[in-house]
Design an enzyme around this catalytic site. Structure first.
Site, short mmCIF file in Angstrom:
data_model
loop_
_atom_site.label_atom_id
_atom_site.label_comp_id
_atom_site.label_asym_id
_atom_site.label_seq_id
_atom_site.Cartn_x
_atom_site.Cartn_y
_atom_site.Cartn_z
N GLN A 179 -2.74 11.47 -6.58
CA GLN A 179 -3.00 12.10 -5.29
C GLN A 179 -3.47 13.54 -5.49
O GLN A 179 -3.81 14.21 -4.52
CB GLN A 179 -1.71 12.12 -4.44
CG GLN A 179 -1.22 10.75 -4.05
CD GLN A 179 0.12 10.77 -3.35
OE1 GLN A 179 0.99 9.99 -3.69
NE2 GLN A 179 0.31 11.63 -2.35
N ARG A 223 6.32 10.51 1.87
CA ARG A 223 5.70 10.69 3.19
C ARG A 223 6.39 11.80 3.98
O ARG A 223 6.70 11.65 5.16
CB ARG A 223 5.70 9.39 3.98
CG ARG A 223 4.56 9.39 4.99
CD ARG A 223 4.32 8.07 5.65
NE ARG A 223 3.16 8.22 6.56
CZ ARG A 223 2.62 7.24 7.21
NH1 ARG A 223 3.06 6.02 7.09
NH2 ARG A 223 1.59 7.46 8.01
N CYS A 224 6.66 12.91 3.28
CA CYS A 224 7.25 14.02 3.99
C CYS A 224 6.92 15.30 3.25
O CYS A 224 6.58 15.29 2.09
CB CYS A 224 8.75 13.86 4.12
SG CYS A 224 9.71 14.58 2.81
N GLU A 241 2.88 12.56 8.53
CA GLU A 241 4.26 12.22 8.20
C GLU A 241 5.23 12.35 9.37
O GLU A 241 6.40 11.99 9.23
CB GLU A 241 4.72 13.12 7.06
CG GLU A 241 3.83 12.96 5.85
CD GLU A 241 3.86 14.16 4.92
OE1 GLU A 241 3.60 13.98 3.75
OE2 GLU A 241 4.14 15.27 5.38
#
Ligand SMILES: Cc1cc2nc3c(=O)[nH]c(=O)nc-3n(C[C@H](O)[C@H](O)[C@H](O)COP(=O)(O)OP(=O)(O)OC[C@H]3O[C@@H](n4cnc5c(N)ncnc54)[C@H](O)[C@@H]3O)c2cc1C
Lengths: 795, 291
Positions: free
Chosen positions: A223, A370-371, A740
């Protein structure tokens, strides 16, 4: 004569344009890591430790070398000879690449085999004999902190216990004083269980070292390809310009693909040694048991309350379980991420957080699943504490939130832990949500149902969260400041290519970035190619995670478009034979202020940049822009769920879910909605069924998709989405992060709803996941069910 | 997820299958839907030298009701065929209710009922259903065919009594003597999950009176549990709430669950009881509505 364009028609801001990437994905024509085949490529498989904690007495690889087709077998000893047995983590710790002294979690990399095909490589792994001497296993912080606990990280010189860090933030004295004055102190202990981002595509890499050119190309599931290039340059001591990292299409990331994993490093060394491309494709269990997990944090939370419901102060004490290596991916200043963003939407004068991180014999890598760096835990803890406090006071859940919210006219606002929020309409979002769910009617329905023995419940979760790190003053990863960049080149026929340092993994950058350019320049979005992921061509960027792409890279896209527009204006002046000051802009065209019908399109300017430029003006039409955001963006979310609990079995069903998101200006509303629905589904999964836990021997429970549960379309509830728009005051197009929000704010809505359904039974808490047996236990035993999900045994 | 090396054969006749199994001398495995065997091979928990794929055998994908009322399910009849079966939905409620609860839609399109029985997973749903229905399998070997009642066929967790060179050609549910009723309930943590616990109830009724009852349990023992005591209290009686409660209690007693990450033993016992009670209560409600 040209005319101003209709922004929606050209796919600009606000257009729910179909995702460009889906064209290839739904046809099976994506280009994922495993689709890439290089000539002469070898295959690597990893041998993992079956034990959670053991000393390695010996490793015998001779039988593996004997298998025809095996080209190389790597062990920790061989890595150590090249100074590669250990590597730095993203949190200033070290992590074993291949174990030398001990294994410290089940699934740790012990050896790897490189062979002509993956079957042979696997046979090779099976032929390796490792002699382990078992050591005591530590699977939770209580065990880790026991006085007689063995030191897991005996490889570290000054490590004499299992504490990874102690850290604190906030005003301790002020908080203590406020607690003394409280009418009521509401306390709760919570655990956010270990979960896993589990992208559908696991990790993998193909390292290709070319001896002739000395260039190392690594195709990998990252990523953040630019950070990887920098890290490889520093760790492997290769010159940075001789390293090319390529992230192809990623089958999801969710934070799991931020860290650098041993498999990548081994494939690089293997390629250097064999002088052939080496492919490593991780299998599902490998991904679940060894790569970056999420959460695994315990909380002791306290709220000091005034009689009228006003929150006077917050006290949080967290104990986080980091596994064997402190490998969290987070800004370096903050040891427990942005946990202290908790309570940002509430107006509270005092707060204090003390955080302790511990080592256990579990997999490392507390990634931001996802945060935005532990914000999921922060907001879950916050909203569970808020519900408990309202219940303790006997106050209505909505009313308690409303009186504590930061008011719309109170921005910029300093949060209890010191962040600066800048915008929002919190009460309005709550009202929209309550209206949509039919709050008053539901409360009545709930009462009625109770009388007939049915258990209905409603859960509210409201939060604002910090998305889009930097600014660079406060946020860096291993010292590299957090900003982003974009490059835009307009070709002579008015088509363009845009490159950024972000890295799409499902968010739809190809679609959305083109829409920002369309908005700024009036070029139809379909005329713009978007490219990311190749460090030889893409400009520098910190990558995509923590909902930072639209706030940072997206802003860079805006800024680079404006630079191009500024140059196009000069070309327009030249074409229109007036001075620049006399020129006005409307979407897609410049015109003469005094004669609106005299104008040139942006495409005509592009052509002029290559064919008819004024004297002294540099040819071409392109620019780059670096963007260092002045602040984080602060979206707000209000999530409300209603549930029915089966009092006999403990099974609960979701009746309705209402989500109100204020993420500022929406670039592509359809994509935003997709992000919210996906986030809510992950929230539901964590609340309902998902966890990774460990038995007393340190065996990972949740090492495959039969045990680590991903909800399917069958059980996923339907969602009702609503929006409120408060533009971000500092973002060039007013956008805030959103990727998110629902994952962060969602879980508490579901848990609060179930706890609400149980109200009056004496149950104040059930920790996630709220599996039917845990709800049943709470209902029948009339007590809280807290802590990590147990692996139950009968003895 | 790479299996060990194996030889693969896909013969066209049952005789060839049996000969191959015989030559394999115990190191060969039959491949039907592959939904249990292939995962085991990929995890290298199973490493057969020879895989004998039976999917090319013609005429085994049937399920039918014979004139005498017996139900026959061929070795290549898929879970999905049973899920969509009009026959079952009208003639066999316990099977009809179980079929859509097996695994997920993808697995159901390949997996077979017979394969599920042969696999003898204590968490397999079909074994409980067929046991409750008093069914049997028809096995074929070099010496011809024999029938084996399902509760004798399964000899332990993941074990059946087949000789290494025998295959099962079909499963059979004997003809009912009364009106059939019953059902199957299971708790799964999500669609596609194996049962935390499941209860299969199969009844044959004459008016209000139960002529024959079968109750079998999924996932609460080392293999499928035939709750004969629970079924026995129903036989010859009408389904009053006392009788239902008694049967449900006895089913819970018959269960031998182990605590694990799916839940405590006590919880699983409670589920078994609840499911038996719910299925039987539903039957009485249907009776009342019909009356
Ligand atoms: C994701 C997933 C979820 C699942 N969930 C469930 C569930 O909820 N409930 C459930 O009951 N099952 C479940 N299953 C298992 C599934 O039902 C399998 O289909 C079934 O257990 C085996 O049938 P098969 O035809 O696929 O057999 P195979 O996998 O082909 O074979 C299984 C075993 O039986 C043997 N065998 C097969 N056919 C014959 C034959 N005719 N004669 C002799 N031996 C034979 C094979 O040699 C092998 O040992 C699940 C499977 C998966 C992959």
């Amino acid at each position: 004569m040209t005319q101003a364009l209709d922004e929606i028609k050209i796919g600009g801001m606000g257009a729910s344009r179909r995702r460009v990437e889906d064209n290839r994905f739904i046809r099976g024509r994506g280009n994922y890591i495993d689709d890439i085949v290089l000539p002469g490529m070898l295959h690597m498989e990893i041998l993992r430790s079956p034990m959670a904690h053991a000393r390695i007495r010996s490793i015998d690889t001779s039988k593996a070398w004997d298998i025809p087709g095996v080209r190389l077998v790597l062990t920790g000893e061989m890595m150590a000879a090249r100074n590669l047995a250990w590597m730095p983590t993203l949190s200033y710790d070290t992590q074993a690449v291949l174990a030398t002294d001990k294994v410290r979690f089940q699934g740790q990399e012990v050896a790897c085999v490189i062979a002509d095909d993956p079957y042979i490589a696997k046979d090779g792994c099976d032929a390796i004999v490792v002699d382990y001497e078992p050591l005591p296993v530590i699977v939770n912080p209580t065990q880790a902190l026991a006085t007689d606990a063995p030191v897991i990280r005996d490889d570290k010189v000054n490590q004499h216990d299992n504490v990874a860090f102690d850290w604190e933030v906030g005003d301790k004295e002020g908080t203590d004083r406020a607690f003394e004055q409280a009418h009521l102190v509401s306390k709760i202990k919570l655990h956010y269980p270990r979960s896993h981002p589990s992208p559908l595509e696991c990790c993998g890499s193909i390292a290709d070292f070319d001896r002739a050119t000395s260039k190392l190309t690594v195709y990998m599931t990252s990523q953040a390809p630019h950070i990887v290039r920098a890290a490889v340059a520093m760790v492997a001591e290769l010159p940075e310009h001789m390293i090319r990292i390529v992230s192809p299409d990623l089958g999801g990331g969710f934070g799991n693909k931020v860290p650098i994993y041993p498999g990548y490093v081994m494939s690089i060394l293997a390629s250097i040694l064999t002088e052939r491309p080496v492919k490593w494709i991780e299998d599902r269990s490998g991904n679940l048991i060894s790569t970056g997990f999420g959460r695994d944090v315990y909380l002791d939370g306290e709220l000091a309350l005034r009689e009228d419901g006003k929150i006077l102060a917050v006290r949080m004490k967290t104990t986080s379980d980091h596994g064997a290596f402190f490998a969290d991916a987070q800004p370096s200043k903050f040891k427990i991420g942005l946990m202290h963003s908790a309570f940002a939407c509430y107006d509270i004068p005092y707060a204090h957080l003390s955080a302790r991180g511990v080592y256990t014999t579990k997999a490392p890598g507390g990634v931001a699943y996802r945060c935005s760096f532990r914000v999921t835990e922060a907001m879950f803890f916050q909203e569970r504490m808020v519900q408990a406090a309202a219940d303790d006071l006997g106050m209505d859940q909505a009313e308690f939130r409303r009186i504590n919210f930061v008011r719309d006219d109170d921005f910029p606002h300093r949060t209890p832990y010191g962040f600066l929020t800048d915008s929002g309409q919190y009460a309005k979002c709550l009202d929209v949500g309550l209206e949509a769910i039919g709050y008053a009617e539901f409360l009545k329905e709930k009462e009625e149902a109770r009388k007939r023995g049915r258990l209905l419940g409603i859960g509210i979760s409201t939060m604002t969260e910090p998305l889009g790190a930097g600014n660079s003053r406060e946020y860096d990863i291993l010292g590299i400041k957090m900003f982003d960049s974009a490059e835009l080149r307009v070709h002579m026929t008015g088509k363009a290519i845009l490159r950024t340092g972000a890295m799409n993994q499902g968010q739809g950058h190809q679609t959305t970035w083109a829409q920002i350019v369309a908005h700024e320049l009036g070029l139809p979005a379909d005329d713009i190619t978007v490219e990311e992921g190749d460090t030889d061509t893409a400009p520098f960027g910190m990558g995509t995670y923590a909902s930072r792409s639209t706030p940072v890279a997206g802003a860079a896209v805006s800024m680079v478009s404006r630079k191009v527009k500024a140059k196009a204006r000069k070309l327009a002046a030249h074409l229109l034979e007036v001075s620049e000051e006399d020129i006005e802009w409307e979407l897609g065209r410049f015109y003469v202020r005094s004669a609106r019908d005299r104008g040139v399109s942006i495409q005509e300017c592009a052509m002029a940049a290559y064919s008819n430029m004024p004297d002294g003006l540099e040819p071409g039409l392109e620019a780059n822009a670096y963007y260092d955001p002045p602040n984080l963006t602060w979206p707000f979310g209000c999530y409300i769920a209603t549930v029915e609990v089966d009092p006999v079995t403990g099974v609960w069903d979701v009746l309705r879910v209402v989500a109100v998101d204020d993420c500022g200006v929406r670039i592509n509303p359809m994509i935003v909605e997709g992000q919210i629905m996906g986030g809510l589904t992950e929230a539901y999964a964590m609340a309902n069924m998902q966890f990774i836990t460990f038995d007393a021997e340190g065996n990972c429970v949740g090492s495959n998709f039969m045990d680590y549960l991903i909800p399917s379309a069958w059980e996923t509830p339907g969602y009702e989405l609503h929006e409120v728009v408060t533009p971000c005051p500092h973002h060039p197009i007013g956008a805030k992060g959103v990727g998110e929000c629902a994952t962060v704010g969602g879980p508490a809505a579901f848990v609060n709803a179930v706890i609400d359904a149980l109200k009056g039974t004496g149950v104040r808490n059930i920790d996630m996941p709220l599996l039917p047996d845990r709800v049943y236990e709470a209902l029948t035993q009339k007590h809280d069910v807290s802590g990590a999900p147990p692996v139950r045994t009968d003895n | 997820m790479y299996p060990s090396r194996f030889r693969y054969e896909a013969p066209a006749t049952i005789e060839e299958v049996i000969d191959l199994l015989h030559d394999g001398g115990g190191e060969a495995k039959v491949l039907a839907g592959g939904q249990s065997l292939i995962p085991l091979m990929k995890l290298r928990f199973a490493a057969p030298e020879l895989v004998v794929d039976i999917n090319r055998l013609a005429g085994l994908d049937y399920h039918r009701v014979d004139p005498d009322g017996s139900i026959h399910v061929g070795a290549l009849c898929r879970h999905a065929d049973l899920e969509r079966s009009v026959l079952l939905s009208s003639k066999q409620p316990t099977m009809a209710e179980a079929a859509p609860l097996i695994a997920d839609p993808i697995v159901r399109t390949r997996g077979t009922l017979v394969g599920s029985l042969c696999h003898a997973d204590p968490q397999g749903d079909w074994a409980a259903v067929v046991t409750a229905l008093g069914g049997y399998v028809v096995a074929q070997g070099r010496d011809g065919r024999r029938t084996i009642p399902v509760d004798e066929f399964v000899s332990g967790p993941f074990q059946n009594v087949l000789a290494y060179d025998e295959i099962v050609v079909e499963a059979v549910i004997p003809p009912p003597t009364g009106t059939v009723a019953g059902g199957y309930l299971k708790l799964e943590r999500r669609v596609g999950d194996f049962a935390t616990a499941g209860s299969a109830v199969a009844l044959e009724l004459s008016g209000d009176v139960v002529l024959r009852a079968g109750i079998a349990l999924t996932g609460v023992g080392a293999s499928t549990i035939n709750a004969t005591n629970s079924a026995a209290v129903l036989t010859g009686r009408a389904l009053t709430s006392e009788v239902i409660g008694e049967a449900a209690d006895l089913a819970a007693v018959a269960a031998q669950p182990k605590s694990d990450h799916r839940g405590s033993a006590e919880y699983k016992r409670h589920l078994v009881r609840t499911f038996v009670e719910r299925i039987l209560t539903r039957v009485t409600e249907t009776q009342q509505r019909a009356a």
